[in-house]
Design an enzyme around this catalytic site. Structure first.
Site, PDB file in Angstrom:
ATOM      1  N   CYS A 133       0.822  -1.213   0.000  1.00  0.00           N
ATOM      2  CA  CYS A 133       0.000   0.000   0.000  1.00  0.00           C
ATOM      3  C   CYS A 133       0.855   1.262   0.000  1.00  0.00           C
ATOM      4  CB  CYS A 133      -0.935  -0.020   1.206  1.00  0.00           C
ATOM      5  SG  CYS A 133      -1.992   1.430   1.317  1.00  0.00           S
ATOM      6  N   CYS A 136      -0.574   4.096   2.157  1.00  0.00           N
ATOM      7  CA  CYS A 136      -0.336   3.941   3.596  1.00  0.00           C
ATOM      8  C   CYS A 136       1.129   4.217   3.947  1.00  0.00           C
ATOM      9  CB  CYS A 136      -0.636   2.516   4.061  1.00  0.00           C
ATOM     10  SG  CYS A 136      -2.059   1.744   3.331  1.00  0.00           S
ATOM     11  N   ASP A 137       2.041   3.679   3.162  1.00  0.00           N
ATOM     12  CA  ASP A 137       3.442   3.622   3.596  1.00  0.00           C
ATOM     13  C   ASP A 137       4.405   4.477   2.786  1.00  0.00           C
ATOM     14  OD1 ASP A 137       2.700   1.800   5.563  1.00  0.00           O
ATOM     15  OD2 ASP A 137       2.945   0.085   4.230  1.00  0.00           O
TER      16      ASP A 137
END
Ligand code: NAP
Length: 307
Positions: A133, A136-137
């Site tokens: 992701c 997200c990261d």
């Protein structure tokens, strides 16, 4: 005893549905499946969930949602549903532990990222450099080199998103033509930070002395085996919605995602509602899953009130 509402899944969608259904005094029963807490539990820090100016640990966020649902009377059991009969007024779901009956069901079984299945992938998954992701990261890789694996729209989108943070993004694809749309491929090719590694099949995630990812070993058709240096490996080779158990009873699209009616969370079967990644291949965010969970619970409450 027939439950008012049975909720399958304890990710953001299932837990939000549980909070709403519990606050509506429906005393929902929530089943945790193979990945309790859902995909958020596999990412260390969540920086884009509204309300957390400094980010929040994925497990902490899920734990808080669960506690919130329990506070209003949601009940939790662990079970894996193996077969379902959804058509009747009473829905019957057979789990490994026992059989459940419910008047309304909310399906929030999520989706699992497809993984490569190569050495090092599991070992370095999460905070050590392998992730699925970019949203997200990505921000954790500011100024660093990363690799994205895949040749579809997701991989191109992830690669372009990562150019905001990374110093260099190597897009690793096993063929020399893309599955992604022409416009995405053109954007990727034209971006100065993106380098293409075509005809390269990932072989192994290579770690460094710090216990984190140092590179991705690939089989390059032209150059043979080589290691692409990178601190992050973003795998974007598609998702697999966890919907197999509903096959034949509910409509799914070509990729297996549950299909709700236009702009709704209702399915063609009265009393059966969907929420989150099992029914959403477009947004796939914690907050959109939570939003769908809220809608599904409100729809279930209205449906029960009318029946
Ligand atoms: P996808 O289109 O199925 O592409 C998956 C890619 O991963 C393919 O290029 C495939 O290679 C590669 N792959 C699969 N298994 C692999 C393996 N074991 N090792 C190496 N590579 C592997 O999946 P997606 O990109 O997630 O897209 C899914 C759907 O969502 C598509 O319909 C897409 O158009 C849509 N989508 C749209 C957007 C957008 O419009 N902005 C964004 C994201 C997704 P091969 O090509 O060799 O098979």
């Amino acid at each position: 005893m027939s439950e008012n509402v049975l909720i399958l899944g304890t990710g953001c969608a299932g837990l939000t549905a549980a909070i709403y259904a519990a606050r509506a005094n429906l005393s929902p029963l929530v089943l945790e499946g193979g990945q309790p807490g859902g995909q958020l539990t596999t990412t260390s820090e969540v920086e884009n969930f509204p309300g957390f100016a400094h980010g929040v640990d994925g497990n902490e966020l899920i734990g808080a949602m669960r506690a919130q649902a329990e506070r209003f009377g949601a009940r939790f059991e662990y079970d894996r549903i193996e077969s379902v009969e959804l058509a009747g007024a009473v829905k019957r779901l057979k789990g490994a532990e026992r059989t459940y009956e419910a008047k309304a069901v909310i399906l929030a079984t999520g989706a699992s990222p497809r993984l490569l299945g190569i050495p090092g992938e599991q070992e370095y998954y999460g905070g050590k450099g392998v992730t699925t992701c970019a949203t997200c990261d990505g921000a954790f890789y500011r100024g660093q080199e990363v690799a994205v694996v895949g040749g579809g729209d997701s991989a191109c989108e992830e690669a372009l998103f990562l150019t905001r943070f990374a110093s260099k993004v190597t897009l690793v694809h096993r063929r020399d033509s893309f599955r992604a749309s022409d416009i995405m491929v053109r954007r990727v090719k034209e971006h100065p930070k993106v380098e293409l590694a075509l005809n390269c099949s990932p072989l192994e995630v290579v770690g460094g002395p710090d216990g984190k990812v140092a590179g991705l070993k690939v089989a390059d058709k032209a150059a043979g085996e080589r290691v692409i240096p990178c601190k992050g490996v973003f795998i974007a080779i598609g998702h697999v919605p966890n919907t197999q158990v509903f096959a034949g009873q509910l409509p799914v699209d070509a990729n297996g995602y549950l299909v709700a009616g236009a702009n709704t969370v209702s399915t063609p079967i009265p009393g059966v509602f969907v929420a989150g990644d099992c029914a959403d291949h477009v947004y796939r965010q914690a907050i959109t899953a939570a939003g769908m969970g809220c809608r599904a619970a409100i729809e279930a409450e209205r449906w029960l009130a009318g029946h």
